[in-house]
Design a protein around this motif. Structure first.
Motif, PDB file in Angstrom:
ATOM      1  N   GLY A   1     -24.958 -25.775  33.219  1.00 30.85           N
ATOM      2  CA  GLY A   1     -23.591 -26.163  32.857  1.00 30.85           C
ATOM      3  C   GLY A   1     -22.615 -25.959  34.002  1.00 30.85           C
ATOM      4  O   GLY A   1     -21.768 -26.814  34.268  1.00 30.85           O
ATOM      5  N   ILE A   2     -22.721 -24.825  34.694  1.00 27.91           N
ATOM      6  CA  ILE A   2     -21.830 -24.558  35.826  1.00 27.91           C
ATOM      7  C   ILE A   2     -22.093 -25.555  36.945  1.00 27.91           C
ATOM      8  O   ILE A   2     -21.158 -26.078  37.564  1.00 27.91           O
ATOM      9  N   ILE A   3     -23.367 -25.852  37.179  1.00 27.40           N
ATOM     10  CA  ILE A   3     -23.706 -26.848  38.210  1.00 27.40           C
ATOM     11  C   ILE A   3     -23.151 -28.217  37.822  1.00 27.40           C
ATOM     12  O   ILE A   3     -22.638 -28.945  38.671  1.00 27.40           O
ATOM     13  N   THR A   4     -23.220 -28.551  36.549  1.00 23.86           N
ATOM     14  CA  THR A   4     -22.668 -29.832  36.083  1.00 23.86           C
ATOM     15  C   THR A   4     -21.165 -29.897  36.353  1.00 23.86           C
ATOM     16  O   THR A   4     -20.655 -30.907  36.858  1.00 23.86           O
ATOM     17  N   LEU A   5     -20.449 -28.822  36.035  1.00 23.30           N
ATOM     18  CA  LEU A   5     -19.008 -28.788  36.300  1.00 23.30           C
ATOM     19  C   LEU A   5     -18.714 -28.930  37.790  1.00 23.30           C
ATOM     20  O   LEU A   5     -17.810 -29.674  38.193  1.00 23.30           O
ATOM     21  N   LEU A   6     -19.483 -28.235  38.620  1.00 24.55           N
ATOM     22  CA  LEU A   6     -19.272 -28.309  40.072  1.00 24.55           C
ATOM     23  C   LEU A   6     -19.602 -29.688  40.628  1.00 24.55           C
ATOM     24  O   LEU A   6     -18.917 -30.178  41.533  1.00 24.55           O
ATOM     25  N   VAL A   7     -20.645 -30.311  40.095  1.00 25.10           N
ATOM     26  CA  VAL A   7     -21.013 -31.661  40.562  1.00 25.10           C
ATOM     27  C   VAL A   7     -19.896 -32.653  40.248  1.00 25.10           C
ATOM     28  O   VAL A   7     -19.516 -33.468  41.102  1.00 25.10           O
ATOM     29  N   PHE A   8     -19.333 -32.568  39.038  1.00 28.51           N
ATOM     30  CA  PHE A   8     -18.258 -33.495  38.694  1.00 28.51           C
ATOM     31  C   PHE A   8     -16.989 -33.204  39.485  1.00 28.51           C
ATOM     32  O   PHE A   8     -16.254 -34.119  39.846  1.00 28.51           O
ATOM     33  N   GLN A   9     -16.732 -31.943  39.786  1.00 28.99           N
ATOM     34  CA  GLN A   9     -15.586 -31.631  40.638  1.00 28.99           C
ATOM     35  C   GLN A   9     -15.816 -32.191  42.039  1.00 28.99           C
ATOM     36  O   GLN A   9     -14.911 -32.752  42.655  1.00 28.99           O
ATOM     37  N   PHE A  10     -17.031 -32.059  42.547  1.00 26.87           N
ATOM     38  CA  PHE A  10     -17.367 -32.605  43.865  1.00 26.87           C
ATOM     39  C   PHE A  10     -17.220 -34.127  43.878  1.00 26.87           C
ATOM     40  O   PHE A  10     -16.671 -34.705  44.822  1.00 26.87           O
TER      41      PHE A  10
ATOM     42  N   VAL B   1      -4.050 -38.045  43.358  1.00 22.99           N
ATOM     43  CA  VAL B   1      -4.432 -37.207  42.223  1.00 22.99           C
ATOM     44  C   VAL B   1      -5.421 -36.150  42.720  1.00 22.99           C
ATOM     45  O   VAL B   1      -6.303 -36.462  43.521  1.00 22.99           O
ATOM     46  N   PRO B   2      -5.308 -34.908  42.268  1.00 26.60           N
ATOM     47  CA  PRO B   2      -6.250 -33.876  42.709  1.00 26.60           C
ATOM     48  C   PRO B   2      -7.688 -34.210  42.311  1.00 26.60           C
ATOM     49  O   PRO B   2      -7.943 -34.778  41.244  1.00 26.60           O
ATOM     50  N   GLY B   3      -8.619 -33.836  43.163  1.00 27.91           N
ATOM     51  CA  GLY B   3     -10.032 -34.094  42.918  1.00 27.91           C
ATOM     52  C   GLY B   3     -10.559 -33.529  41.620  1.00 27.91           C
ATOM     53  O   GLY B   3     -11.317 -34.211  40.907  1.00 27.91           O
ATOM     54  N   PRO B   4     -10.204 -32.292  41.251  1.00 25.93           N
ATOM     55  CA  PRO B   4     -10.700 -31.766  39.979  1.00 25.93           C
ATOM     56  C   PRO B   4     -10.245 -32.574  38.767  1.00 25.93           C
ATOM     57  O   PRO B   4     -10.962 -32.655  37.777  1.00 25.93           O
TER      58      PRO B   4
ATOM     59  N   ILE C   1      -9.790 -35.894  38.751  1.00 26.66           N
ATOM     60  CA  ILE C   1     -10.685 -37.058  38.747  1.00 26.66           C
ATOM     61  C   ILE C   1     -12.063 -36.638  38.252  1.00 26.66           C
ATOM     62  O   ILE C   1     -12.697 -37.345  37.464  1.00 26.66           O
ATOM     63  N   GLY C   2     -12.535 -35.481  38.703  1.00 27.23           N
ATOM     64  CA  GLY C   2     -13.828 -34.974  38.252  1.00 27.23           C
ATOM     65  C   GLY C   2     -13.852 -34.742  36.750  1.00 27.23           C
ATOM     66  O   GLY C   2     -14.848 -35.038  36.076  1.00 27.23           O
ATOM     67  N   MET C   3     -12.743 -34.243  36.204  1.00 27.57           N
ATOM     68  CA  MET C   3     -12.659 -34.015  34.763  1.00 27.57           C
ATOM     69  C   MET C   3     -12.714 -35.352  34.016  1.00 27.57           C
ATOM     70  O   MET C   3     -13.368 -35.460  32.977  1.00 27.57           O
ATOM     71  N   LEU C   4     -12.057 -36.372  34.556  1.00 29.48           N
ATOM     72  CA  LEU C   4     -12.111 -37.693  33.924  1.00 29.48           C
ATOM     73  C   LEU C   4     -13.522 -38.279  33.998  1.00 29.48           C
ATOM     74  O   LEU C   4     -13.996 -38.906  33.045  1.00 29.48           O
ATOM     75  N   LEU C   5     -14.197 -38.064  35.129  1.00 30.91           N
ATOM     76  CA  LEU C   5     -15.577 -38.530  35.248  1.00 30.91           C
ATOM     77  C   LEU C   5     -16.486 -37.800  34.262  1.00 30.91           C
ATOM     78  O   LEU C   5     -17.372 -38.418  33.649  1.00 30.91           O
ATOM     79  N   LEU C   6     -16.266 -36.502  34.094  1.00 31.19           N
ATOM     80  CA  LEU C   6     -17.037 -35.738  33.111  1.00 31.19           C
ATOM     81  C   LEU C   6     -16.761 -36.245  31.701  1.00 31.19           C
ATOM     82  O   LEU C   6     -17.679 -36.375  30.893  1.00 31.19           O
ATOM     83  N   LEU C   7     -15.505 -36.564  31.406  1.00 31.68           N
ATOM     84  CA  LEU C   7     -15.163 -37.121  30.104  1.00 31.68           C
ATOM     85  C   LEU C   7     -15.896 -38.441  29.870  1.00 31.68           C
ATOM     86  O   LEU C   7     -16.473 -38.664  28.801  1.00 31.68           O
ATOM     87  N   LEU C   8     -15.895 -39.317  30.873  1.00 29.99           N
ATOM     88  CA  LEU C   8     -16.617 -40.589  30.749  1.00 29.99           C
ATOM     89  C   LEU C   8     -18.106 -40.355  30.539  1.00 29.99           C
ATOM     90  O   LEU C   8     -18.746 -41.014  29.709  1.00 29.99           O
ATOM     91  N   PHE C   9     -18.675 -39.415  31.290  1.00 26.77           N
ATOM     92  CA  PHE C   9     -20.095 -39.083  31.150  1.00 26.77           C
ATOM     93  C   PHE C   9     -20.410 -38.620  29.733  1.00 26.77           C
ATOM     94  O   PHE C   9     -21.390 -39.059  29.122  1.00 26.77           O
ATOM     95  N   LEU C  10     -19.560 -37.729  29.195  1.00 27.18           N
ATOM     96  CA  LEU C  10     -19.808 -37.210  27.851  1.00 27.18           C
ATOM     97  C   LEU C  10     -19.578 -38.279  26.785  1.00 27.18           C
ATOM     98  O   LEU C  10     -20.245 -38.276  25.750  1.00 27.18           O
ATOM     99  N   MET C  11     -18.646 -39.209  27.030  1.00 25.76           N
ATOM    100  CA  MET C  11     -18.434 -40.301  26.078  1.00 25.76           C
ATOM    101  C   MET C  11     -19.629 -41.251  26.063  1.00 25.76           C
ATOM    102  O   MET C  11     -20.031 -41.721  25.005  1.00 25.76           O
ATOM    103  N   ILE C  12     -20.189 -41.502  27.236  1.00 22.85           N
ATOM    104  CA  ILE C  12     -21.363 -42.377  27.314  1.00 22.85           C
ATOM    105  C   ILE C  12     -22.575 -41.686  26.692  1.00 22.85           C
ATOM    106  O   ILE C  12     -23.338 -42.296  25.948  1.00 22.85           O
TER     107      ILE C  12
END
Length: 118
Positions: free
Chosen positions: A4-13, A26-29, A31-42
């Motif tokens: 889970g921590i690696i997943t959070l770090l990968v999306f932040q990266f 826009v700050p990178g984190p 954008i990473g949070m939005l990408l994580l949201l899209l990933f979880l929605m998919i």
């Protein structure tokens, strides 16, 4: 939990990469949070190690307010000079965020009702 921590770090990266690649302001984190949201929605679900990592971080969330409070204390003279501009922008921003959130929840509720009717 490590997954889970690696997943959070990968999306932040990935968010940081998007910001650097496209020159976004826009700050990178974020954008990473939005990408994580899209990933979880998919994916339509989360996984246990990500949930554990998120709950671990949420437990220590109040610690993140200490730097903000120190910034307010050290910048009190600037804040007092710009009090009305800060107050108005906070109020307008809050109203916009509430309106957007309400509309978004309304759309999601309608979508869920339509899905349940089928």
């Amino acid at each position: 939990m490590l997954k889970g921590i690696i997943t959070l770090l990968v999306f932040q990266f990935l968010g940081e990469c998007f910001v650097k690649l496209f020159g976004l302001i826009v700050p990178g984190p974020v954008i990473g949070m939005l990408l994580l949201l899209l990933f979880l929605m998919i994916k339509k679900s989360s996984f246990e190690s990500l949930d554990n990592a998120v709950f671990l971080h949420l437990r220590y969330l109040p610690l993140l307010f200490i730097p903000a409070a120190m910034g307010i204390i050290t910048q009190a003279d600037i804040i007092s000079k710009e009090f009305w501009a800060i107050t108005i922008s906070l109020l307008v921003g809050t109203v916009i965020a509430l309106a957007f959130s309400a509309k978004f929840i309304d759309i999601l509720t309608i979508r869920k009702i339509k899905k349940n009717e089928k």
